[in-house]
Design an enzyme around this catalytic site. Sequence first.
Site, PDB file in Angstrom:
ATOM      1  N   ILE A 115     -16.849 -29.270   9.891  1.00  0.00           N
ATOM      2  CA  ILE A 115     -16.318 -27.695   9.710  1.00  0.00           C
ATOM      3  C   ILE A 115     -17.434 -26.892  10.337  1.00  0.00           C
ATOM      4  O   ILE A 115     -18.580 -26.753   9.630  1.00  0.00           O
ATOM      5  CB  ILE A 115     -15.926 -27.339   8.535  1.00  0.00           C
ATOM      6  CG1 ILE A 115     -14.979 -28.152   7.592  1.00  0.00           C
ATOM      7  CG2 ILE A 115     -15.504 -26.053   8.204  1.00  0.00           C
ATOM      8  CD1 ILE A 115     -14.523 -28.116   6.179  1.00  0.00           C
ATOM      9  N   PRO A 116     -17.234 -26.650  11.594  1.00  0.00           N
ATOM     10  CA  PRO A 116     -18.486 -25.991  12.518  1.00  0.00           C
ATOM     11  C   PRO A 116     -18.752 -24.413  12.154  1.00  0.00           C
ATOM     12  O   PRO A 116     -18.712 -23.801  12.898  1.00  0.00           O
ATOM     13  CB  PRO A 116     -17.995 -26.313  13.879  1.00  0.00           C
ATOM     14  CG  PRO A 116     -16.541 -26.024  13.680  1.00  0.00           C
ATOM     15  CD  PRO A 116     -16.195 -26.571  12.251  1.00  0.00           C
ATOM     16  N   CYS A 117     -19.575 -24.486  10.935  1.00  0.00           N
ATOM     17  CA  CYS A 117     -20.186 -23.223  10.639  1.00  0.00           C
ATOM     18  C   CYS A 117     -21.187 -22.699  11.629  1.00  0.00           C
ATOM     19  O   CYS A 117     -21.528 -21.713  11.491  1.00  0.00           O
ATOM     20  CB  CYS A 117     -20.369 -23.316   9.208  1.00  0.00           C
ATOM     21  SG  CYS A 117     -21.867 -24.468   8.893  1.00  0.00           S
ATOM     22  N   HIS A 118     -21.736 -23.705  12.086  1.00  0.00           N
ATOM     23  CA  HIS A 118     -22.943 -23.412  13.082  1.00  0.00           C
ATOM     24  C   HIS A 118     -22.429 -22.683  14.300  1.00  0.00           C
ATOM     25  O   HIS A 118     -23.303 -21.908  15.216  1.00  0.00           O
ATOM     26  CB  HIS A 118     -23.619 -24.639  13.650  1.00  0.00           C
ATOM     27  CG  HIS A 118     -22.922 -25.697  14.285  1.00  0.00           C
ATOM     28  ND1 HIS A 118     -21.895 -26.640  13.725  1.00  0.00           N
ATOM     29  CD2 HIS A 118     -22.726 -25.824  15.709  1.00  0.00           C
ATOM     30  CE1 HIS A 118     -21.373 -27.274  14.608  1.00  0.00           C
ATOM     31  NE2 HIS A 118     -21.627 -26.719  15.899  1.00  0.00           N
ATOM     32  N   ARG A 119     -21.223 -22.582  14.556  1.00  0.00           N
ATOM     33  CA  ARG A 119     -20.676 -21.883  15.528  1.00  0.00           C
ATOM     34  C   ARG A 119     -20.460 -20.449  15.633  1.00  0.00           C
ATOM     35  O   ARG A 119     -19.919 -19.727  16.235  1.00  0.00           O
ATOM     36  CB  ARG A 119     -19.255 -22.741  16.145  1.00  0.00           C
ATOM     37  CG  ARG A 119     -19.629 -23.799  16.878  1.00  0.00           C
ATOM     38  CD  ARG A 119     -18.115 -24.499  16.999  1.00  0.00           C
ATOM     39  NE  ARG A 119     -18.409 -25.834  17.388  1.00  0.00           N
ATOM     40  CZ  ARG A 119     -17.564 -26.878  17.298  1.00  0.00           C
ATOM     41  NH1 ARG A 119     -16.460 -26.641  16.972  1.00  0.00           N
ATOM     42  NH2 ARG A 119     -17.801 -28.115  17.523  1.00  0.00           N
TER      43      ARG A 119
END
Length: 180
Positions: A128-132
Amino acid sequence: MTMIDYCYYASPIGKLLILAENHQLTHLDFELEQIAPNPRWQYQPDLAIFQQICTALDRYFQGEPETFADIPFAPQGTPFQQRIWQALRQVPYGQTLSYAELAQQINQPKAVRAVGGAVGRNPISIIIPCHRILGKNRQLTGFGGGLPTKRYLLDLEQIPYVNKGVEYVKQKLLKKYTAL
């Protein structure tokens, strides 16, 4: 009581802790966010779900645009958090949104702080790409895995950003383990 299985994945950004319940991914945590395994957890590195996750992570860290679409996952959170995490899954590899754009995307433009809180409580990092998600004007903001980790992930996906932000944030996710 359901059994919680776990394993570790040796990544270029450190050892990742992976937890699963009923063969569904529930947590993927950076080293800075981890605690010692609960004695009730079972170390099961050979489970099919873990092999699938590790193979997908191998592709991701080799620079392939991995979507993790085939990974069964079941993050636990409030309905609002679930909405945010689903929206995060829609941010494609190599692209970003700001917190404000994410709030706009879920039709709650005034909920930027709440969106930031939900992003920060994401229990399944990378997949779940929270880094984006970046701050205003593509600025880095605090990140649970530390900004060196966020920089690495953004650089891996060739995402440009403005290099500002708090290097390390306080661990705020340890409560998530108490119920496990």
